[in-house]
Design an enzyme around this catalytic site. Structure first.
Site, short mmCIF file in Angstrom:
data_model
loop_
_atom_site.label_atom_id
_atom_site.label_comp_id
_atom_site.label_asym_id
_atom_site.label_seq_id
_atom_site.Cartn_x
_atom_site.Cartn_y
_atom_site.Cartn_z
N HIS A 1 -11.22 -6.69 -7.12
CA HIS A 1 -10.70 -5.70 -8.07
C HIS A 1 -10.74 -6.14 -9.54
O HIS A 1 -10.31 -5.40 -10.41
CB HIS A 1 -9.30 -5.29 -7.65
CG HIS A 1 -9.28 -4.69 -6.27
ND1 HIS A 1 -9.87 -3.48 -5.98
CD2 HIS A 1 -8.78 -5.16 -5.10
CE1 HIS A 1 -9.71 -3.21 -4.70
NE2 HIS A 1 -9.06 -4.22 -4.14
N CYS B 1 -5.53 -4.54 3.06
CA CYS B 1 -6.39 -5.44 2.28
C CYS B 1 -6.35 -6.85 2.86
O CYS B 1 -7.39 -7.51 2.98
CB CYS B 1 -5.94 -5.46 0.83
SG CYS B 1 -6.39 -3.98 -0.10
N CYS C 1 -7.29 -10.93 -4.24
CA CYS C 1 -7.28 -9.55 -4.75
C CYS C 1 -8.24 -9.44 -5.94
O CYS C 1 -8.98 -8.46 -6.09
CB CYS C 1 -5.88 -9.15 -5.21
SG CYS C 1 -4.56 -9.37 -4.00
#
Length: 275
Positions: A193, A236, A189
């Site tokens: 991000h 995702c 992740c």
């Protein structure tokens, strides 16, 4: 990536492997984005990628004038007010005022040693009143109910207490998920991000992790429907070619808890629309 951002990102990833200190993590996490995007107001991180790009933000504001989730909010209100077979309704399961319910979740439930989520609470309410739980935890009725509660709670601040005791275990689980690489593309992740936030992946502007959980559920034009936060987590994982977990799994509940804690101080502003 400028050297100072790279160093900051490396420090965040290194912190993920150290013993958890949530208060320290929170400061490092938020400071990283404040330094990377010095012209972005802290409150604007609740708007995801639209906090970073003025052109996209103006397009999004135009879309929000006639929000595509409006009918879903109305449907959620009708579901909220519809009596169960025993004559009670969802409101009978919550002691808080309607405007305060969204801001309560997620939280650590010490009695059950788990993370209580909004979706989980709604299904617990159904079961305690003799109703079957909602099975589709990604869209439809569940997303509509959460959208209505979220709309009524707009403007409340995220304020998750610093995780301690049993909550710390769940915080660490969520933190490890966020920073662990997975899937055939071997990505975490954090890769998109944190390190790559503000960059474009094809035509999509990668959002900063700060503020990730503030605005759900979301109507995505790409989906053509209103979806829950865990539906996005599934997407995702699939994008990096990793095996996704089920919505409301321990893995996703822990991730939600971690990401929401990291957004402390921002406003709840769901539901929302995205490309």
């Amino acid at each position: 990536m400028p050297l100072k951002w790279f160093i900051g990102a490396v420090m965040l990833v290194a912190a993920a492997t150290a013993q958890a200190d949530p208060a320290k993590d929170l400061k490092q996490f938020q400071d990283y984005f404040k330094k990377k995007f010095p012209n972005v107001e802290f409150a604007d991180y609740a708007n995801g990628a639209y906090a970073l790009d003025e052109k996209f933000r103006e397009q999004w504001k135009e879309m929000e004038e006639f929000p595509p989730y409006e009918l879903d909010v109305d449907a959620g209100k009708a579901l909220w007010e519809k009596p169960f077979a025993n004559g009670k309704s969802y409101k009978d399961c919550f002691t808080e005022d309607l405007k305060d319910i969204r801001a309560k979740y997620p939280y650590y439930d010490a009695k059950k040693d788990t993370i209580a989520t909004m979706e989980g609470a709604l299904n617990e309410c159904r079961k305690s009143n003799g109703e079957e739980p909602i099975k589709d935890l990604k869209r439809n009725e569940m997303a509509q109910l959460v959208a209505y509660v979220a709309m009524e709670g707009r403007g409340q601040k995220i304020n998750i207490p610093t995780p301690k005791g049993g909550a710390l275990k769940w915080y660490e689980k969520g933190k490890n998920f966020f920073y662990t690489k997975r899937g055939q593309l071997n990505m975490a992740c954090a890769d998109c991000h944190i390190q790559s936030s503000g960059k474009f992946l094809r035509a999509e502007l990668l959002s900063p992790a700060l503020g990730h959980t503030t605005h759900w559920p979301v109507y995505r034009s790409k989906w053509g429907y209103l979806g829950t936060l865990h539906q996005r987590y599934i997407g995702c994982n699939e994008q990096v070619r990793a095996q996704p977990f089920k919505p409301q799994s321990d893995e996703y509940k822990a991730l939600e808890f971690f990401e929401t804690y990291m957004s402390n101080g921002l406003e709840w502003n769901g539901p929302a629309s995205r490309k």
